[in-house]
Enzyme design. Sequence first.
Site, PDB file in Angstrom:
ATOM      1  N   SER A 206      38.085  25.559  62.154  1.00  0.00           N
ATOM      2  CA  SER A 206      37.496  24.477  61.362  1.00  0.00           C
ATOM      3  C   SER A 206      37.052  23.322  62.263  1.00  0.00           C
ATOM      4  O   SER A 206      37.488  23.218  63.410  1.00  0.00           O
ATOM      5  CB  SER A 206      38.581  24.002  60.380  1.00  0.00           C
ATOM      6  OG  SER A 206      38.182  22.874  59.667  1.00  0.00           O
TER       7      SER A 206
ATOM      8  N   SER B 136      42.360  10.560  69.796  1.00  0.00           N
ATOM      9  CA  SER B 136      41.656   9.906  68.683  1.00  0.00           C
ATOM     10  C   SER B 136      41.415   8.457  69.089  1.00  0.00           C
ATOM     11  O   SER B 136      42.072   7.960  70.009  1.00  0.00           O
ATOM     12  CB  SER B 136      42.567   9.947  67.447  1.00  0.00           C
ATOM     13  OG  SER B 136      42.097   9.071  66.451  1.00  0.00           O
TER      14      SER B 136
ATOM     15  N   TYR C 276      50.824   9.599  63.380  1.00  0.00           N
ATOM     16  CA  TYR C 276      49.612  10.236  63.918  1.00  0.00           C
ATOM     17  C   TYR C 276      49.143   9.480  65.161  1.00  0.00           C
ATOM     18  O   TYR C 276      48.896  10.071  66.219  1.00  0.00           O
ATOM     19  CB  TYR C 276      48.529  10.239  62.837  1.00  0.00           C
ATOM     20  CG  TYR C 276      47.204  10.833  63.265  1.00  0.00           C
ATOM     21  CD1 TYR C 276      47.059  12.206  63.444  1.00  0.00           C
ATOM     22  CD2 TYR C 276      46.089  10.022  63.469  1.00  0.00           C
ATOM     23  CE1 TYR C 276      45.834  12.745  63.833  1.00  0.00           C
ATOM     24  CE2 TYR C 276      44.867  10.560  63.851  1.00  0.00           C
ATOM     25  CZ  TYR C 276      44.744  11.922  64.026  1.00  0.00           C
ATOM     26  OH  TYR C 276      43.540  12.456  64.407  1.00  0.00           O
TER      27      TYR C 276
ATOM     28  N   LYS D 113      49.119  10.767  69.167  1.00  0.00           N
ATOM     29  CA  LYS D 113      47.912  10.782  69.995  1.00  0.00           C
ATOM     30  C   LYS D 113      48.103   9.892  71.238  1.00  0.00           C
ATOM     31  O   LYS D 113      47.668  10.247  72.328  1.00  0.00           O
ATOM     32  CB  LYS D 113      46.694  10.329  69.183  1.00  0.00           C
ATOM     33  CG  LYS D 113      46.371  11.242  67.977  1.00  0.00           C
ATOM     34  CD  LYS D 113      46.039  12.667  68.386  1.00  0.00           C
ATOM     35  CE  LYS D 113      45.489  13.495  67.241  1.00  0.00           C
ATOM     36  NZ  LYS D 113      45.226  14.889  67.599  1.00  0.00           N
TER      37      LYS D 113
ATOM     38  N   THR E 198      34.921  16.247  59.090  1.00  0.00           N
ATOM     39  CA  THR E 198      35.699  17.495  59.092  1.00  0.00           C
ATOM     40  C   THR E 198      36.692  17.428  57.935  1.00  0.00           C
ATOM     41  O   THR E 198      36.747  16.439  57.201  1.00  0.00           O
ATOM     42  CB  THR E 198      36.494  17.662  60.401  1.00  0.00           C
ATOM     43  OG1 THR E 198      37.546  16.681  60.408  1.00  0.00           O
ATOM     44  CG2 THR E 198      35.635  17.489  61.638  1.00  0.00           C
TER      45      THR E 198
HETATM   46  N1  LIG Z   1      37.809  14.283  62.171  1.00  0.00           N
HETATM   47  C1  LIG Z   1      38.090  13.125  62.716  1.00  0.00           C
HETATM   48  O1  LIG Z   1      37.571  12.074  62.276  1.00  0.00           O
HETATM   49  C2  LIG Z   1      39.038  13.054  63.896  1.00  0.00           C
HETATM   50  C3  LIG Z   1      39.143  11.834  64.581  1.00  0.00           C
HETATM   51  C4  LIG Z   1      39.986  11.743  65.658  1.00  0.00           C
HETATM   52  C5  LIG Z   1      40.714  12.844  66.085  1.00  0.00           C
HETATM   53  N2  LIG Z   1      40.600  14.032  65.418  1.00  0.00           N
HETATM   54  C6  LIG Z   1      41.384  15.169  65.910  1.00  0.00           C
HETATM   55  O2  LIG Z   1      40.506  16.255  66.132  1.00  0.00           O
HETATM   56  C7  LIG Z   1      41.255  17.477  66.098  1.00  0.00           C
HETATM   57  C8  LIG Z   1      40.457  18.509  65.312  1.00  0.00           C
HETATM   58  O3  LIG Z   1      40.437  18.097  63.945  1.00  0.00           O
HETATM   59  P1  LIG Z   1      39.137  18.202  63.028  1.00  0.00           P
HETATM   60  O4  LIG Z   1      38.720  16.832  62.731  1.00  0.00           O
HETATM   61  O5  LIG Z   1      38.178  19.169  63.576  1.00  0.00           O
HETATM   62  O6  LIG Z   1      39.824  18.694  61.656  1.00  0.00           O
HETATM   63  P2  LIG Z   1      39.980  20.124  60.948  1.00  0.00           P
HETATM   64  O7  LIG Z   1      38.643  20.591  60.514  1.00  0.00           O
HETATM   65  O8  LIG Z   1      41.020  19.915  59.906  1.00  0.00           O
HETATM   66  O9  LIG Z   1      40.516  21.080  62.107  1.00  0.00           O
HETATM   67  C9  LIG Z   1      41.876  21.092  62.494  1.00  0.00           C
HETATM   68  C10 LIG Z   1      42.307  22.538  62.601  1.00  0.00           C
HETATM   69  O10 LIG Z   1      43.665  22.567  63.087  1.00  0.00           O
HETATM   70  C11 LIG Z   1      44.367  23.524  62.307  1.00  0.00           C
HETATM   71  N3  LIG Z   1      45.801  23.255  62.288  1.00  0.00           N
HETATM   72  C12 LIG Z   1      46.452  22.259  61.649  1.00  0.00           C
HETATM   73  N4  LIG Z   1      47.770  22.385  61.822  1.00  0.00           N
HETATM   74  C13 LIG Z   1      47.949  23.497  62.582  1.00  0.00           C
HETATM   75  C14 LIG Z   1      49.089  24.169  63.075  1.00  0.00           C
HETATM   76  N5  LIG Z   1      50.349  23.747  62.806  1.00  0.00           N
HETATM   77  N6  LIG Z   1      48.926  25.279  63.826  1.00  0.00           N
HETATM   78  C15 LIG Z   1      47.689  25.744  64.090  1.00  0.00           C
HETATM   79  N7  LIG Z   1      46.559  25.180  63.623  1.00  0.00           N
HETATM   80  C16 LIG Z   1      46.693  24.050  62.876  1.00  0.00           C
HETATM   81  C17 LIG Z   1      43.781  23.341  60.920  1.00  0.00           C
HETATM   82  O11 LIG Z   1      44.099  24.429  60.075  1.00  0.00           O
HETATM   83  P3  LIG Z   1      44.076  24.188  58.458  1.00  0.00           P
HETATM   84  O12 LIG Z   1      42.622  24.222  58.064  1.00  0.00           O
HETATM   85  O13 LIG Z   1      44.885  25.325  57.935  1.00  0.00           O
HETATM   86  O14 LIG Z   1      44.693  22.841  58.215  1.00  0.00           O
HETATM   87  C18 LIG Z   1      42.306  23.229  61.233  1.00  0.00           C
HETATM   88  O15 LIG Z   1      41.690  24.499  61.320  1.00  0.00           O
HETATM   89  C19 LIG Z   1      42.617  17.120  65.510  1.00  0.00           C
HETATM   90  O16 LIG Z   1      43.580  17.110  66.548  1.00  0.00           O
HETATM   91  C20 LIG Z   1      42.418  15.719  64.961  1.00  0.00           C
HETATM   92  O17 LIG Z   1      43.601  14.976  64.984  1.00  0.00           O
HETATM   93  C21 LIG Z   1      39.781  14.147  64.326  1.00  0.00           C
END
Ligand SMILES: NC(=O)c1ccc[n+]([C@@H]2O[C@H](COP(=O)([O-])OP(=O)(O)OC[C@H]3O[C@@H](n4cnc5c(N)ncnc54)[C@H](OP(=O)(O)O)[C@@H]3O)[C@@H](O)[C@H]2O)c1
Length: 264
Positions: free
Chosen positions: A15, A141, A154, A158, A189
């Site tokens: 994802s 983040s 969270y 980070k 996301t």
């Molecule tokens: N989007 C933002 O605005 C943002 C900003 C700053 C940092 N981030 C960071 O970016 C990273 C990627 O997130 P994203 O935004 O791309 O969100 P996302 O689409 O929710 O992707 C996160 C992925 O991690 C998987 N995951 C969660 N818990 C897990 C576990 N225990 N074991 C294995 N996989 C797990 C999720 O699976 P499920 O679908 O089953 O939950 C999902 O596929 C994260 O570390 C997040 O903290 C995101």
Amino acid sequence: MDFNGKCFWITGAASGMGKSLSLLLASFNTQLILSDRDVKGLSQVADKAIALGARVLTLPLDMSDSGSIRKAVSGVLTNVKRIDGLYQFAGISQRSLIIDTPLENDRKIMEVNFFGVIELAKALLPHMIDQGGGQMAVTSSLVGKFGFPYRSAYSASKHALHGYFESLRTENSLNNIRVSILIPGRIQTNISLFALDKDGKEHGKMDPGQANGITAEKAARQILKGLRKEKKEIHVGGKELLMLYIRRFFPALFYYISSRIKPV
Ligand SMILES: NC(=O)c1ccc[n+]([C@@H]2O[C@H](COP(=O)([O-])OP(=O)(O)OC[C@H]3O[C@@H](n4cnc5c(N)ncnc54)[C@H](OP(=O)(O)O)[C@@H]3O)[C@@H](O)[C@H]2O)c1
């Protein structure tokens, strides 16, 4: 980093940014190891990556479970001779005030976002050193740089990545281990949907911050560019990244703005 023909292990690959980066890397004739807890999502991404020309191994993985991490590592090491890059995206967010949040929620967030991430890195580090080096990227983040309401654990998880992976980089620069810390701002996301609320349940809502952020595809292009240049910090996002500079150069203004943020 030259991506052509190399092997990369990506977590959170089902994802969001992990998925989008995996699909970008697929077109470089790469071997990809794709991991996530979402098995169905993982196999859909694998099919797309194969169609783009990658050789793919999918390894489901729960970052909150040491046994699952060890199993995935041994699966990788029996199937693959070398890993050029370990790019970690798997993570969970939070939507609860400190005063309402039980310690077990804080620990759960730290398990996935910090301990799982360092466990995987520690398991691969000796192999990367033996093979002559490699690249590691972890996803922090904007709130890995400053605190933010409703994100206490969270944000702490980070921040912890910065201390740990800057140390890892320093200890291993002579081993040719290159470390990039990704700092996304607001990216479209599902991260807010699965964020933990005060009861440890899924928040279940798309937050306006994410809905109005840049797309995961655009974020992945920014990440790829930074990884190619082996940048130590890769800033990912749009105008919200200005907060990094305001915090650094105008701290009084930063604290004024952050005191006005309404907890959401
Ligand atoms: N989007 C933002 O605005 C943002 C900003 C700053 C940092 N981030 C960071 O970016 C990273 C990627 O997130 P994203 O935004 O791309 O969100 P996302 O689409 O929710 O992707 C996160 C992925 O991690 C998987 N995951 C969660 N818990 C897990 C576990 N225990 N074991 C294995 N996989 C797990 C999720 O699976 P499920 O679908 O089953 O939950 C999902 O596929 C994260 O570390 C997040 O903290 C995101």
